[in-house]
Motif scaffolding. Structure first.
Motif, PDB file in Angstrom:
ATOM      1  N   ASN A 120      55.309  12.986  71.808  1.00  0.00           N
ATOM      2  CA  ASN A 120      54.516  11.758  71.942  1.00  0.00           C
ATOM      3  C   ASN A 120      55.037  10.876  73.066  1.00  0.00           C
ATOM      4  O   ASN A 120      54.248  10.314  73.836  1.00  0.00           O
ATOM      5  CB  ASN A 120      54.503  10.982  70.619  1.00  0.00           C
ATOM      6  CG  ASN A 120      53.562  11.592  69.632  1.00  0.00           C
ATOM      7  OD1 ASN A 120      52.439  11.933  69.963  1.00  0.00           O
ATOM      8  ND2 ASN A 120      54.016  11.751  68.404  1.00  0.00           N
ATOM      9  N   PHE A 121      56.349  10.742  73.172  1.00  0.00           N
ATOM     10  CA  PHE A 121      56.940   9.948  74.250  1.00  0.00           C
ATOM     11  C   PHE A 121      56.505  10.486  75.607  1.00  0.00           C
ATOM     12  O   PHE A 121      56.049   9.730  76.472  1.00  0.00           O
ATOM     13  CB  PHE A 121      58.471   9.956  74.146  1.00  0.00           C
ATOM     14  CG  PHE A 121      59.150   9.348  75.330  1.00  0.00           C
ATOM     15  CD1 PHE A 121      59.267   7.971  75.448  1.00  0.00           C
ATOM     16  CD2 PHE A 121      59.675  10.143  76.341  1.00  0.00           C
ATOM     17  CE1 PHE A 121      59.885   7.392  76.553  1.00  0.00           C
ATOM     18  CE2 PHE A 121      60.292   9.587  77.448  1.00  0.00           C
ATOM     19  CZ  PHE A 121      60.394   8.206  77.558  1.00  0.00           C
TER      20      PHE A 121
ATOM     21  N   GLN B 164      52.685   9.988  76.293  1.00  0.00           N
ATOM     22  CA  GLN B 164      52.371   8.591  76.579  1.00  0.00           C
ATOM     23  C   GLN B 164      52.911   8.173  77.933  1.00  0.00           C
ATOM     24  O   GLN B 164      52.237   7.476  78.686  1.00  0.00           O
ATOM     25  CB  GLN B 164      52.924   7.688  75.474  1.00  0.00           C
ATOM     26  CG  GLN B 164      52.170   7.848  74.180  1.00  0.00           C
ATOM     27  CD  GLN B 164      52.786   7.052  73.056  1.00  0.00           C
ATOM     28  OE1 GLN B 164      53.674   6.238  73.254  1.00  0.00           O
ATOM     29  NE2 GLN B 164      52.308   7.282  71.852  1.00  0.00           N
ATOM     30  N   ARG B 165      54.101   8.587  78.245  1.00  0.00           N
ATOM     31  CA  ARG B 165      54.725   8.220  79.523  1.00  0.00           C
ATOM     32  C   ARG B 165      53.951   8.800  80.709  1.00  0.00           C
ATOM     33  O   ARG B 165      53.675   8.109  81.678  1.00  0.00           O
ATOM     34  CB  ARG B 165      56.176   8.698  79.554  1.00  0.00           C
ATOM     35  CG  ARG B 165      56.854   8.349  80.849  1.00  0.00           C
ATOM     36  CD  ARG B 165      58.349   8.578  80.818  1.00  0.00           C
ATOM     37  NE  ARG B 165      58.893   8.340  82.122  1.00  0.00           N
ATOM     38  CZ  ARG B 165      59.087   7.140  82.657  1.00  0.00           C
ATOM     39  NH1 ARG B 165      58.800   6.054  81.968  1.00  0.00           N
ATOM     40  NH2 ARG B 165      59.564   7.005  83.874  1.00  0.00           N
TER      41      ARG B 165
ATOM     42  N   SER C  72      63.048   3.854  79.380  1.00  0.00           N
ATOM     43  CA  SER C  72      61.880   3.938  78.498  1.00  0.00           C
ATOM     44  C   SER C  72      62.233   4.643  77.194  1.00  0.00           C
ATOM     45  O   SER C  72      61.787   4.230  76.123  1.00  0.00           O
ATOM     46  CB  SER C  72      60.739   4.701  79.171  1.00  0.00           C
ATOM     47  OG  SER C  72      60.172   3.956  80.203  1.00  0.00           O
ATOM     48  N   ALA C  73      63.013   5.698  77.266  1.00  0.00           N
ATOM     49  CA  ALA C  73      63.373   6.462  76.072  1.00  0.00           C
ATOM     50  C   ALA C  73      64.178   5.618  75.092  1.00  0.00           C
ATOM     51  O   ALA C  73      63.925   5.642  73.883  1.00  0.00           O
ATOM     52  CB  ALA C  73      64.154   7.714  76.462  1.00  0.00           C
TER      53      ALA C  73
ATOM     54  N   TYR D  67      61.846   3.121  73.537  1.00  0.00           N
ATOM     55  CA  TYR D  67      60.938   3.824  72.633  1.00  0.00           C
ATOM     56  C   TYR D  67      61.624   4.092  71.294  1.00  0.00           C
ATOM     57  O   TYR D  67      61.052   3.839  70.233  1.00  0.00           O
ATOM     58  CB  TYR D  67      60.484   5.128  73.294  1.00  0.00           C
ATOM     59  CG  TYR D  67      59.374   5.858  72.582  1.00  0.00           C
ATOM     60  CD1 TYR D  67      58.049   5.492  72.784  1.00  0.00           C
ATOM     61  CD2 TYR D  67      59.635   6.933  71.740  1.00  0.00           C
ATOM     62  CE1 TYR D  67      57.020   6.175  72.162  1.00  0.00           C
ATOM     63  CE2 TYR D  67      58.614   7.616  71.109  1.00  0.00           C
ATOM     64  CZ  TYR D  67      57.309   7.232  71.322  1.00  0.00           C
ATOM     65  OH  TYR D  67      56.286   7.902  70.700  1.00  0.00           O
TER      66      TYR D  67
ATOM     67  N   TYR E  55      54.196  -0.795  74.469  1.00  0.00           N
ATOM     68  CA  TYR E  55      54.191   0.400  75.317  1.00  0.00           C
ATOM     69  C   TYR E  55      53.768   0.039  76.735  1.00  0.00           C
ATOM     70  O   TYR E  55      54.407   0.407  77.706  1.00  0.00           O
ATOM     71  CB  TYR E  55      53.215   1.467  74.791  1.00  0.00           C
ATOM     72  CG  TYR E  55      53.603   2.177  73.530  1.00  0.00           C
ATOM     73  CD1 TYR E  55      54.917   2.234  73.075  1.00  0.00           C
ATOM     74  CD2 TYR E  55      52.639   2.825  72.778  1.00  0.00           C
ATOM     75  CE1 TYR E  55      55.240   2.901  71.913  1.00  0.00           C
ATOM     76  CE2 TYR E  55      52.962   3.498  71.617  1.00  0.00           C
ATOM     77  CZ  TYR E  55      54.263   3.535  71.191  1.00  0.00           C
ATOM     78  OH  TYR E  55      54.577   4.208  70.035  1.00  0.00           O
TER      79      TYR E  55
ATOM     80  N   ILE F  81      57.802  -0.780  77.457  1.00  0.00           N
ATOM     81  CA  ILE F  81      58.390   0.561  77.434  1.00  0.00           C
ATOM     82  C   ILE F  81      57.933   1.392  78.638  1.00  0.00           C
ATOM     83  O   ILE F  81      58.748   1.976  79.341  1.00  0.00           O
ATOM     84  CB  ILE F  81      58.072   1.268  76.125  1.00  0.00           C
ATOM     85  CG1 ILE F  81      58.739   0.526  74.965  1.00  0.00           C
ATOM     86  CG2 ILE F  81      58.526   2.725  76.170  1.00  0.00           C
ATOM     87  CD1 ILE F  81      58.388   1.038  73.594  1.00  0.00           C
TER      88      ILE F  81
END
Length: 101
Positions: free
Chosen positions: A24-25, A28-29, A42-43, A46, A90, A94
Motif C-alpha cells: 500500500n505504501f 500510494q507513493r 515518507s516511510a 507512514y 498522505y 507523507i
C-alpha cells in the motif's frame, strides 16, 4: 499464506500485515500521490500514522463498547475518521511533492 502455503497462522498474520503495509505504501507513493520527497522520510511518517490509526481505532471501538453502544458503529466511525485524515496527511505530509511540481 495460511490457507495456500500452510504457514502457521501466528506467523502468516503479521507477515500478511507487513506485506500489505509495504504494498500500500509503494502504490500510494508511486501512483496515487506521485511523491517526489525522500522515500525513507515518507516511510517513517507512514509507519507513525499507521500506529496512530491503530491506537485511535482501538480507543474509539472500545469507547463505544464501554458506553454500551455497538462496537460495530464505533468501528465504522473510526474508519470514517481515519480515512478522512489519512487522505489529507498522505497528500500534504507523507507523500508531499517537492515545491514547483
Amino acid at each position: 499464506m495460511h490457507e495456500v502455503f500452510g504457514v502457521e497462522l501466528w506467523l502468516a498474520t503479521p507477515i500478511a500485515f507487513v506485506v500489505s503495509l509495504v504494498f500500500n505504501f509503494l502504490l500510494q507513493r508511486m501512483f496515487t500521490f506521485r511523491a517526489t520527497n525522500k522515500g525513507s522520510v515518507s516511510a517513517v511518517k507512514y509507519i507513525l500514522l499507521v500506529i496512530v490509526n491503530i491506537a485511535v481505532s482501538d480507543l474509539v471501538v472500545t469507547g463505544f463498547d464501554a458506553l454500551g453502544w455497538s462496537y460495530l458503529i464505533g468501528k465504522a466511525c473510526a474508519t470514517v475518521m481515519t480515512t478522512v485524515w489519512n487522505y489529507f496527511l498522505y497528500r500534504h505530509w507523507i507523500f508531499k511533492r517537492d515545491a514547483g511540481e
